[in-house]
Write an enzyme that holds these catalytic residues in place. Structure first.
Site, PDB file in Angstrom:
ATOM      1  N   CYS A  96       0.838  -1.196   0.000  1.00 14.08           N
ATOM      2  CA  CYS A  96       0.000   0.000   0.000  1.00 14.08           C
ATOM      3  C   CYS A  96       0.874   1.248   0.000  1.00 14.08           C
ATOM      4  O   CYS A  96       1.787   1.380   0.824  1.00 14.08           O
ATOM      5  CB  CYS A  96      -0.895  -0.052   1.243  1.00 14.08           C
ATOM      6  N   GLU A  97       0.610   2.158  -0.918  1.00 10.09           N
ATOM      7  CA  GLU A  97       1.429   3.366  -1.000  1.00 10.09           C
ATOM      8  C   GLU A  97       1.139   4.355   0.129  1.00 10.09           C
ATOM      9  O   GLU A  97       1.896   5.306   0.331  1.00 10.09           O
ATOM     10  CB  GLU A  97       1.241   4.050  -2.348  1.00 10.09           C
ATOM     11  N   HIS A  98       0.065   4.137   0.874  1.00 16.71           N
ATOM     12  CA  HIS A  98      -0.266   5.035   1.982  1.00 16.71           C
ATOM     13  C   HIS A  98       0.419   4.643   3.284  1.00 16.71           C
ATOM     14  O   HIS A  98       0.783   5.519   4.080  1.00 16.71           O
ATOM     15  CB  HIS A  98      -1.788   5.061   2.195  1.00 16.71           C
ATOM     16  N   HIS A  99       0.585   3.336   3.525  1.00 20.17           N
ATOM     17  CA  HIS A  99       1.171   2.881   4.788  1.00 20.17           C
ATOM     18  C   HIS A  99       2.371   1.956   4.595  1.00 20.17           C
ATOM     19  O   HIS A  99       2.986   1.549   5.574  1.00 20.17           O
ATOM     20  CB  HIS A  99       0.118   2.146   5.626  1.00 20.17           C
ATOM     21  N   GLN A 137      -4.702  -0.536  -5.114  1.00 23.65           N
ATOM     22  CA  GLN A 137      -5.241  -1.625  -5.908  1.00 23.65           C
ATOM     23  C   GLN A 137      -5.943  -1.107  -7.151  1.00 23.65           C
ATOM     24  O   GLN A 137      -5.867  -1.709  -8.227  1.00 23.65           O
ATOM     25  CB  GLN A 137      -6.192  -2.472  -5.062  1.00 23.65           C
ATOM     26  N   HIS A 165      -5.949  -6.206   2.255  1.00 24.24           N
ATOM     27  CA  HIS A 165      -5.058  -5.094   2.580  1.00 24.24           C
ATOM     28  C   HIS A 165      -4.715  -5.167   4.062  1.00 24.24           C
ATOM     29  O   HIS A 165      -5.582  -4.971   4.920  1.00 24.24           O
ATOM     30  CB  HIS A 165      -5.731  -3.765   2.256  1.00 24.24           C
ATOM     31  N   CYS A 167      -3.139  -3.137   5.772  1.00 25.15           N
ATOM     32  CA  CYS A 167      -3.294  -1.854   6.465  1.00 25.15           C
ATOM     33  C   CYS A 167      -4.655  -1.788   7.157  1.00 25.15           C
ATOM     34  O   CYS A 167      -4.827  -1.062   8.134  1.00 25.15           O
ATOM     35  CB  CYS A 167      -3.126  -0.682   5.505  1.00 25.15           C
TER      36      CYS A 167
END
Length: 207
Positions: A96-99, A137, A165, A167
Site C-alpha cells: 500500500c502506498e499510503h502505509h 489496488q 489489505h 493496512c
C-alpha cells in the site's frame, strides 16, 4: 515501447529522481528502529538495516523493470483461435502506498485477441512488475489492463484483482479477512454486457 511510456508513464522502469545509496537506505532503517523505540545496536537488530535494504530491492524491483518490454513479443501463429484468453488466480504481493503495508491477492486477466496473442507467462510477469511497486489496488488494476491493451491491441481486456489489505487488518479498524475487488474493462468487455458477464463467469466471479 516509447509510445507505451508516453501514454502510460507508470510503465517506466525507474521511479523519478535520484536513487539513494544503499548506505543511505540502511541509515533510514536504523533511524526507524530507533524511532520505534528499540536499539539498532542490539544483537538481533544489528544486521536488520542491511537485510531490509536487500529485501526492499526485491519487493520493489518493479521500478527497475519495464512492463512494455515484458509484453513486447507477440505470437502470430494461433491456428485460427479468436476467443477469450484467460489467466486466472495469479498470486501477487504488493505494498500500500499510503502505509507501506502488504497487499496480498490474486489477479485474473483476460483478453479477446484481434489476431496475435501473448505468451501466457508474460501476463503473470506484467502483474508482478506492477505489484512490486508502492500501489493502490485501483491504480494497479488499470495499469495492467492499459499495458496489455497498448501492447497487443486486442478486441477487449478484462482485469479483476481480489486482495486483502493488511493496512486494514493490522491497524486502524483491524478488519481481518475482508477482501477488496477492483475491475478494469476495455474494448468489447466495457461495451457489451453479455461479453463482460461471460468473462466474469469464466473467472468464477459474480457479474
Amino acid at each position: 515501447m516509447d509510445a507505451i511510456i508516453k501514454k502510460f508513464p507508470e510503465a517506466r522502469s525507474e521511479a523519478p529522481g535520484e536513487r539513494p545509496t544503499r548506505e543511505e537506505a540502511e541509515a533510514a532503517v536504523e533511524l526507524l528502529i530507533r524511532w520505534a523505540g528499540d536499539d539498532p545496536a542490539r544483537e538481533g537488530l544489528r544486521e536488520t538495516p542491511a537485510r531490509v535494504a536487500k529485501a526492499y530491492e526485491e519487493l520493489f524491483g518493479g521500478y527497475r523493470q519495464d512492463a512494455a518490454a515484458a509484453l513486447g513479443r507477440v505470437f502470430e501463429e494461433v491456428g485460427g483461435y479468436d476467443d477469450v484468453v484467460l489467466v486466472r488466480n495469479i498470486d501477487f504481493h504488493s505494498h500500500c502506498e499510503h502505509h507501506m503495508v502488504p497487499i496480498i491477492g490474486k489477479a485474473h486477466v483476460a483478453y479477446l485477441p484481434a489476431g496475435p496473442v501473448l505468451g501466457l507467462s508474460k501476463i503473470s510477469r506484467v502483474v508482478d512488475i506492477f505489484a512490486r511497486r508502492l500501489q493502490t489496488q485501483e491504480k494497479m488494476t488499470v495499469q495492467i489492463a492499459s499495458a496489455i491493451e497498448e501492447a497487443l491491441q486486442p478486441r477487449g481486456v478484462a482485469v479483476v484483482l481480489e486482495a486483502e489489505h493488511l493496512c486494514m487488518a493490522m491497524r486502524g479498524v483491524r478488519t481481518k479477512g475482508s477482501t477488496t475487488i477492483t475491475t478494469a474493462f476495455h474494448g468489447i468487455f466495457a461495451k457489451d454486457r453479455q461479453e463482460r458477464d461471460r468473462v466474469l463467469s469464466m473467472m468464477r466471479l459474480s457479474a
